[in-house]
Design a protein around this motif. Sequence first.
Motif, short mmCIF file in Angstrom:
data_model
loop_
_atom_site.label_atom_id
_atom_site.label_comp_id
_atom_site.label_asym_id
_atom_site.label_seq_id
_atom_site.Cartn_x
_atom_site.Cartn_y
_atom_site.Cartn_z
N THR A 41 52.65 28.26 49.18
CA THR A 41 53.91 28.98 49.39
C THR A 41 54.07 29.37 50.85
N ASP A 42 53.00 29.27 51.67
CA ASP A 42 53.14 29.54 53.09
C ASP A 42 53.67 28.32 53.83
N VAL A 43 53.66 27.17 53.14
CA VAL A 43 54.10 25.95 53.81
C VAL A 43 55.63 25.96 53.81
N ARG A 44 56.20 25.92 54.99
CA ARG A 44 57.65 26.07 55.14
C ARG A 44 58.49 25.20 54.20
N PRO A 45 58.19 23.90 54.07
CA PRO A 45 59.09 23.06 53.27
C PRO A 45 59.27 23.60 51.86
N PHE A 46 58.29 24.31 51.35
CA PHE A 46 58.39 24.76 49.97
C PHE A 46 58.81 26.21 49.87
N ARG A 47 59.24 26.80 50.96
CA ARG A 47 59.89 28.10 50.90
C ARG A 47 61.38 27.89 51.14
N GLU A 48 61.72 26.69 51.58
CA GLU A 48 63.12 26.44 51.92
C GLU A 48 63.67 25.32 51.06
N ALA A 49 64.79 25.60 50.42
CA ALA A 49 65.43 24.57 49.61
C ALA A 49 66.03 23.53 50.53
N HIS A 62 64.06 19.49 47.50
CA HIS A 62 63.08 20.58 47.41
C HIS A 62 63.78 21.75 46.73
N TYR A 63 63.40 22.01 45.50
CA TYR A 63 63.97 23.11 44.75
C TYR A 63 63.06 24.32 44.89
N VAL A 64 63.64 25.47 45.19
CA VAL A 64 62.88 26.71 45.20
C VAL A 64 63.45 27.60 44.10
N ALA A 65 62.59 27.97 43.16
CA ALA A 65 63.02 28.87 42.09
C ALA A 65 62.66 30.29 42.49
N ARG A 66 63.53 31.22 42.19
CA ARG A 66 63.22 32.63 42.41
C ARG A 66 64.05 33.44 41.44
N MET A 67 63.68 34.67 41.21
CA MET A 67 64.45 35.50 40.28
C MET A 67 65.86 35.68 40.83
N TRP A 68 66.92 35.26 40.30
CA TRP A 68 67.09 34.44 39.13
C TRP A 68 68.03 33.33 39.50
N THR A 89 58.04 27.95 43.40
CA THR A 89 58.63 29.26 43.10
C THR A 89 58.20 30.27 44.14
N LEU A 90 59.09 31.21 44.41
CA LEU A 90 58.77 32.25 45.38
C LEU A 90 58.22 33.49 44.70
N ASP A 91 58.39 33.61 43.38
CA ASP A 91 57.91 34.83 42.75
C ASP A 91 57.12 34.52 41.48
N ALA A 107 57.75 25.87 37.31
CA ALA A 107 57.61 26.33 38.70
C ALA A 107 56.52 27.40 38.68
N VAL A 108 55.36 27.04 39.18
CA VAL A 108 54.20 27.92 39.07
C VAL A 108 53.85 28.44 40.46
N PRO A 109 53.65 29.77 40.60
CA PRO A 109 53.33 30.30 41.92
C PRO A 109 52.14 29.56 42.55
N GLY A 110 52.31 29.18 43.79
CA GLY A 110 51.22 28.53 44.53
C GLY A 110 51.13 27.04 44.32
N ALA A 111 52.01 26.49 43.48
CA ALA A 111 51.92 25.05 43.21
C ALA A 111 53.28 24.40 43.45
N VAL A 112 53.26 23.10 43.65
CA VAL A 112 54.49 22.33 43.76
C VAL A 112 54.45 21.27 42.67
#
Length: 253
Positions: A41-49, A62-68, A89-91, A107-112
Motif C-alpha cells: 500500500t506504500d507503492v504509489r501505483p496502488f494508492r492511486e486509481a 488500477h482500482y483502489v477500493a476504500r470506504m465506500w 484497498t486503502l482501508d 480487495a485485501v489490505p496489503g495485497a493487489v
Amino acid sequence: MAAGSIEKRILATAVVFVLAVSGVIALTVRLFGIGLPTCLTDVRPFREAKVIQQGPQRYEIHYVARMWTFEPAEISLLPGSTADIYLSTLDVTHGMQIVGTNVNLMAVPGAVNYARVRFDKPGDYLVVCNEYCGVAHHNMAGRIHGGADAVTIPPPAAPPQIAGGAKVIDDLGCTACHSLDGSPSPGGTFKGLYGSTRTLTTGATVIADEAYLRESIESPDAKVPKGLEPGMPPIPVAPAELRAILEYLKQLR
Ligand code: CUA
C-alpha cells in the motif's frame, strides 16, 4: 584432532560465505539503489486509481477500493475492450464484482489482486462491493461504460488535491461514526476534540494534540477514550490529507 580441524574449516567457510553475501547486498544497495520491497500500500501505483490505455482496445485499470467507493468510480471503454484489473484497498477488506462478467475479486489490505476481463457486450457494467465493509457498504458501487463510441479516459490522476479537511473527512467516511456538531455518535464527536483532555479506558489522560490525533487515525485502538468502543479500522492517510484533517479539527474547537 582431525574432526576438530574439519569443523574449523567448515566454520571458516561459513563465515567467509556470510561476509561475501552481506558484501554483495551492501554493494547492490550502494551501487544500484536496490532496496527491499515495502508494504504494497506504500507503492504509489496502488494508492492511486488509474486507467492506462495500452492499445486500441487494451487497458490496464488500477482500482483502489476504500470506504465506500471504488476509484475510478466511472470508466468508459470501447466495446470489446480487454482490461487487466489490479485491485487494492486503502482501508478494510472489500469485494469487487463486475456484474455480467466473471470478475469477483477481494480487495485485501496489503495485497493487489488481479483479473483480466473482456467487455464484449456493449452497455454499462455495474461494479459492486460484495463484502460487508461498514455502514455504507450498500452504497459502494462503480460503473464501467462498455458501450461508449469514443474512449473517454479520466484525466490523469492529478496530484491528490486536498479541498480542505471537511472534504477529506467526508471522503474517508469518518462522518459515518463521528459527528461534527457535538451530537452523540458511536465514535464520538469531532467538535471540541482538538486540544481537549481525554480520559482513556486505561484511566490515563492525554491531550488531543496532533500526535494523539495522528495516532488515533492510524492506530485507533492504541489509546481508546473512556466511553468509546475499540474497533475503528485504521485509516491510512497521506501526509497532505492528515494535515488537512488536523487543520479542520482545529477549526472545530
Ligand atoms: Cu466495500 Cu462493502
